[in-house]
Design an enzyme around this catalytic site. Sequence first.
Site, PDB file in Angstrom:
ATOM      1  N   ALA A  12     -13.144  46.161  -3.859  1.00 17.89           N
ATOM      2  CA  ALA A  12     -13.749  44.842  -3.640  1.00 17.89           C
ATOM      3  C   ALA A  12     -13.605  44.326  -2.213  1.00 17.89           C
ATOM      4  O   ALA A  12     -14.607  44.017  -1.548  1.00 17.89           O
ATOM      5  CB  ALA A  12     -13.149  43.842  -4.618  1.00 17.89           C
ATOM      6  N   ALA A  13     -12.369  44.241  -1.714  1.00 14.83           N
ATOM      7  CA  ALA A  13     -12.158  43.662  -0.390  1.00 14.83           C
ATOM      8  C   ALA A  13     -12.805  44.522   0.692  1.00 14.83           C
ATOM      9  O   ALA A  13     -13.527  44.015   1.557  1.00 14.83           O
ATOM     10  CB  ALA A  13     -10.657  43.508  -0.121  1.00 14.83           C
ATOM     11  N   ARG A  23     -24.164  43.526   7.819  1.00 10.70           N
ATOM     12  CA  ARG A  23     -25.319  42.647   7.655  1.00 10.70           C
ATOM     13  C   ARG A  23     -25.438  41.711   8.855  1.00 10.70           C
ATOM     14  O   ARG A  23     -26.527  41.421   9.349  1.00 10.70           O
ATOM     15  CB  ARG A  23     -25.221  41.848   6.348  1.00 10.70           C
ATOM     16  CG  ARG A  23     -26.531  41.205   5.930  1.00 10.70           C
ATOM     17  CD  ARG A  23     -26.614  40.900   4.432  1.00 10.70           C
ATOM     18  NE  ARG A  23     -25.468  40.181   3.918  1.00 10.70           N
ATOM     19  CZ  ARG A  23     -24.620  40.640   3.008  1.00 10.70           C
ATOM     20  NH1 ARG A  23     -24.795  41.836   2.485  1.00 10.70           N
ATOM     21  NH2 ARG A  23     -23.600  39.909   2.596  1.00 10.70           N
ATOM     22  N   GLU A  34     -11.813  55.901   1.870  1.00  8.11           N
ATOM     23  CA  GLU A  34     -11.373  55.689   0.488  1.00  8.11           C
ATOM     24  C   GLU A  34     -10.741  56.982  -0.005  1.00  8.11           C
ATOM     25  O   GLU A  34     -11.373  58.033   0.020  1.00  8.11           O
ATOM     26  CB  GLU A  34     -12.577  55.292  -0.375  1.00  8.11           C
ATOM     27  CG  GLU A  34     -12.358  55.374  -1.870  1.00  8.11           C
ATOM     28  CD  GLU A  34     -11.162  54.563  -2.393  1.00  8.11           C
ATOM     29  OE1 GLU A  34     -11.009  53.398  -1.981  1.00  8.11           O
ATOM     30  OE2 GLU A  34     -10.376  55.131  -3.184  1.00  8.11           O
ATOM     31  N   SER A  40     -16.043  50.225  -5.003  1.00  6.66           N
ATOM     32  CA  SER A  40     -16.684  48.994  -5.453  1.00  6.66           C
ATOM     33  C   SER A  40     -16.753  48.887  -6.972  1.00  6.66           C
ATOM     34  O   SER A  40     -17.804  48.652  -7.549  1.00  6.66           O
ATOM     35  CB  SER A  40     -18.109  48.942  -4.872  1.00  6.66           C
ATOM     36  OG  SER A  40     -18.758  47.760  -5.250  1.00  6.66           O
ATOM     37  N   CYS A  44     -11.129  44.873 -13.456  1.00  9.40           N
ATOM     38  CA  CYS A  44     -10.993  43.851 -14.501  1.00  9.40           C
ATOM     39  C   CYS A  44     -11.760  44.213 -15.757  1.00  9.40           C
ATOM     40  O   CYS A  44     -11.530  43.658 -16.822  1.00  9.40           O
ATOM     41  CB  CYS A  44     -11.514  42.506 -14.005  1.00  9.40           C
ATOM     42  SG  CYS A  44     -10.821  42.020 -12.439  1.00  9.40           S
ATOM     43  N   TYR A 436     -20.484  14.704 -20.847  1.00  3.28           N
ATOM     44  CA  TYR A 436     -20.210  14.483 -22.271  1.00  3.28           C
ATOM     45  C   TYR A 436     -21.468  14.646 -23.094  1.00  3.28           C
ATOM     46  O   TYR A 436     -22.490  14.028 -22.809  1.00  3.28           O
ATOM     47  CB  TYR A 436     -19.630  13.082 -22.491  1.00  3.28           C
ATOM     48  CG  TYR A 436     -19.815  12.549 -23.892  1.00  3.28           C
ATOM     49  CD1 TYR A 436     -19.327  13.277 -24.987  1.00  3.28           C
ATOM     50  CD2 TYR A 436     -20.479  11.353 -24.139  1.00  3.28           C
ATOM     51  CE1 TYR A 436     -19.514  12.815 -26.285  1.00  3.28           C
ATOM     52  CE2 TYR A 436     -20.669  10.883 -25.421  1.00  3.28           C
ATOM     53  CZ  TYR A 436     -20.186  11.612 -26.494  1.00  3.28           C
ATOM     54  OH  TYR A 436     -20.382  11.163 -27.768  1.00  3.28           O
ATOM     55  N   TRP A 444     -14.072  11.550 -24.090  1.00  2.20           N
ATOM     56  CA  TRP A 444     -12.984  11.777 -23.129  1.00  2.20           C
ATOM     57  C   TRP A 444     -12.706  13.267 -23.153  1.00  2.20           C
ATOM     58  O   TRP A 444     -12.096  13.770 -24.097  1.00  2.20           O
ATOM     59  CB  TRP A 444     -11.730  10.996 -23.514  1.00  2.20           C
ATOM     60  CG  TRP A 444     -11.843   9.507 -23.368  1.00  2.20           C
ATOM     61  CD1 TRP A 444     -12.077   8.611 -24.373  1.00  2.20           C
ATOM     62  CD2 TRP A 444     -11.731   8.739 -22.165  1.00  2.20           C
ATOM     63  NE1 TRP A 444     -12.120   7.339 -23.866  1.00  2.20           N
ATOM     64  CE2 TRP A 444     -11.903   7.373 -22.523  1.00  2.20           C
ATOM     65  CE3 TRP A 444     -11.498   9.071 -20.833  1.00  2.20           C
ATOM     66  CZ2 TRP A 444     -11.849   6.343 -21.570  1.00  2.20           C
ATOM     67  CZ3 TRP A 444     -11.452   8.030 -19.902  1.00  2.20           C
ATOM     68  CH2 TRP A 444     -11.632   6.687 -20.267  1.00  2.20           C
ATOM     69  N   ARG A 452      -4.571  11.469 -18.377  1.00  2.00           N
ATOM     70  CA  ARG A 452      -4.136  10.123 -18.747  1.00  2.00           C
ATOM     71  C   ARG A 452      -2.679  10.140 -19.214  1.00  2.00           C
ATOM     72  O   ARG A 452      -1.868   9.313 -18.795  1.00  2.00           O
ATOM     73  CB  ARG A 452      -5.024   9.560 -19.857  1.00  2.00           C
ATOM     74  CG  ARG A 452      -4.646   8.139 -20.232  1.00  2.00           C
ATOM     75  CD  ARG A 452      -5.256   7.718 -21.539  1.00  2.00           C
ATOM     76  NE  ARG A 452      -6.712   7.775 -21.457  1.00  2.00           N
ATOM     77  CZ  ARG A 452      -7.506   7.644 -22.508  1.00  2.00           C
ATOM     78  NH1 ARG A 452      -6.999   7.475 -23.710  1.00  2.00           N
ATOM     79  NH2 ARG A 452      -8.820   7.724 -22.371  1.00  2.00           N
TER      80      ARG A 452
END
Lengths: 460, 460
Positions: A12-13, A23, A34, A40, A44, A436, A444, A452
């Site tokens: 990924a990185a 680009r 690699e 890539s 997960c 809502y 709520w 709250r």
Amino acid sequence: MSRTIVIIGGDAAGMSAASKAKRIDPNLEVVVLERGEWVSYAACGLPYYVKGDIASLEDLVAVPAGTFRTKRGIDLRTSHEAESIDPAAKTVSVRSADGTYSQPYDKLLIATGGRAVRPPLEGMDLEGVFTFQSMEAGGAVREYVERLKSNRDGNSNPQTTAVIGGGYIGVEMAEALSAQGLKVHLFEMASHILAPFGQETARMVEAHLQDQGVPVHLNTRVQSLVTGDSGRLEAIETHEESIAAGMALVGVGLTPNSDLATRAGLQIGTSGAIATDEYGQTSDPDIYAAGDCAEARHAVSGQTAHVPLGLTANRHGRNIGSTLAGKPVPTGPIVGTATLKAFDLEVARTGLVAPREAEKAGFDPVVKTVSAPSRAHYYPGGSTLQIQMTGDRRSGQLLGAAMAGREGVAHRINTVATALHARMTVEQLEMLDLAYAPPFSPVWDPVLVAARVLGSALTR
Amino acid sequence: MSRTIVIIGGDAAGMSAASKAKRIDPNLEVVVLERGEWVSYAACGLPYYVKGDIASLEDLVAVPAGTFRTKRGIDLRTSHEAESIDPAAKTVSVRSADGTYSQPYDKLLIATGGRAVRPPLEGMDLEGVFTFQSMEAGGAVREYVERLKSNRDGNSNPQTTAVIGGGYIGVEMAEALSAQGLKVHLFEMASHILAPFGQETARMVEAHLQDQGVPVHLNTRVQSLVTGDSGRLEAIETHEESIAAGMALVGVGLTPNSDLATRAGLQIGTSGAIATDEYGQTSDPDIYAAGDCAEARHAVSGQTAHVPLGLTANRHGRNIGSTLAGKPVPTGPIVGTATLKAFDLEVARTGLVAPREAEKAGFDPVVKTVSAPSRAHYYPGGSTLQIQMTGDRRSGQLLGAAMAGREGVAHRINTVATALHARMTVEQLEMLDLAYAPPFSPVWDPVLVAARVLGSALTR
């Protein structure tokens, strides 16, 4: 002459950085080294491959290697392992099938990822014992599962599987292996699973795992992985008992692959990951680091942190790619937001959740846990959502939250994550104008209810 | 002697204020004047009552009248209508079954709500024509639906129903009536339905309604509601055609019930709702207003706005209750967050969405629309989510967003809403550390994708 950017690591990185840099500046020479064959890919997704939801490992690849090479003009070299870095000469020593060579760089990005921790357990090398990080491991686990299911080895109780470690991967794998018809036992050394999610949220997940037929063994240290005549894993021994098991999945953590950086003399953080500044630059101005091998800055604690997650790797890689191509973009702070599916539960966390975590960052934490309905009370199909929320007694600042429930958790956590980025107080969180409608939320929202209750405790 | 707080209106804003005030200061005399019989009910649930998801109107009541009276010590007077206010004498003239009396107050809260707009249409008073706001109307509509379904009137095409007006209620009622087996036609005067959600999002909902068998007639003004010998509604006439229909639901907007306030000489805002300050105080220091009859302050535009929604009514009522009991709490700004279910779609909006809305508030809007997957690309069951996002060209400030999709919309909008409260730029939104797990989101959440696309357009 064009500048050369070398990137070590093609997940990924690394690939995000390579793509972005190229680009922005197509004249750059971008070399990716690699050591494996896969690039890539979405680690997960591996639990869902093992579960059988995803047909093939190839499906987990976001962009195929060929696309990087032909469409994006990236010099992607798989099966090329970086063996050492010489920061003075600005070269990387690379080993490939054709031998070893020296690769010069103008700027270097270390994106070597992490590896599964291998605990010093007797029997770790037995057949049937797996750690779980790479695509290769995912493939091997699924193959072994098929073998256990066909039960052709004549083991006494092959279809029992031990998951050792109650982190994200452990919980996701418990679901995956159960779905494959295996009996799963989960072993956790600590007093609750899912450490970063806090005890209250973990309790809800533990109860759900038990309901789903997964015994959760807390405060339980596995002593050894035992074989008999077969030479394969046959049982798990704890300090209390021996449980017959045909397979063990060991997921007790992730270690940053920072060895290359250490040997190159780069500064390593207290977490063991590579120290970086806000642009991902290491202690050497020509070397950057991103992804699971690097530290990030935590927006709530203000401290460095090692939280190896997919979005961070992608974003930091991408932004460093931009910086290396001449358009500096900060990597951006994290707040440690994470979510996972545990059978029918959604589980999520963000910020500083457990009191100890908050205290370590210098706060005086107050923690409240509330239960609230996921939908309007009269709307059919609702369920109960539990939220644990943490705030700072002195400043009233919101510090973090964790939650679990059957619906509306994975995205709801982002409200809290966004509030953390904005350094809101608990009181400000309570005043948010959230959506809502009866099918989706009570008037709520549970996040407002939690704010709250916590807010009252803070001002008392 | 104890102070007397009088509240006109016994729904969300009124009862929230009454409960909060009494909880803070039990010595207060709190009198609630409600002209109807129902108190503290969820009008938002009425479409689901008509749909048949909810068995009885009583289920929509949050807290029964008896509880307010006995447990909370509130002097709740139903069937008591406030006829006028005398701000100089500090009295309300009240009509009840026993006659008219004068009710003195120390502080007064006007929480009279809103009423459905009745367009000047021929045939509005016919049997079978309904507007939709009160519990009574909800009950009447469901009864009429049952009557149509049993078809005992011998109408030519009784089971066709016209919904006039494509706002929230119109769309929700289209779903409810379709679920009851009626054929629904939706009529909208404007060029798209759901005005506050912007055209792009509306288009997605319109297509979905059509897919669900609800013809959507855009740019179509209903001219008259027509009867024949029956004396009941038999057809709808537009400028183009006549459609046989046994029932019509007219939902073309909500008007604030500000007449009492107007006659009392209080300042009325440009929206027609009662003008208030940040504590809900009107132009008379002893009179407050909250809920659908009052204006609020919009955090993005900085201007006053009339956005009649449930959370605002509850929150403003509650906070004014606190203020009246001696603990001042600002009512809090809104950002106009709303969500609704339209058959299988979730639809949501927040902030300033349509360019015109943003221009009116003095911004130079740039709008981008993106489509993004709701889950990781390889995870089964995902669908496409569409997000329209608006930012300000000059400042880069995030202005608003609208979205639609089959999952993950109703809570995802809250990420944007929270960012709006924090006055984030689009760039800051793009840098948020949001939750990622394959079953719930791609690694780049659709909100981040939209922010990136809009961000690029803003910096170009």
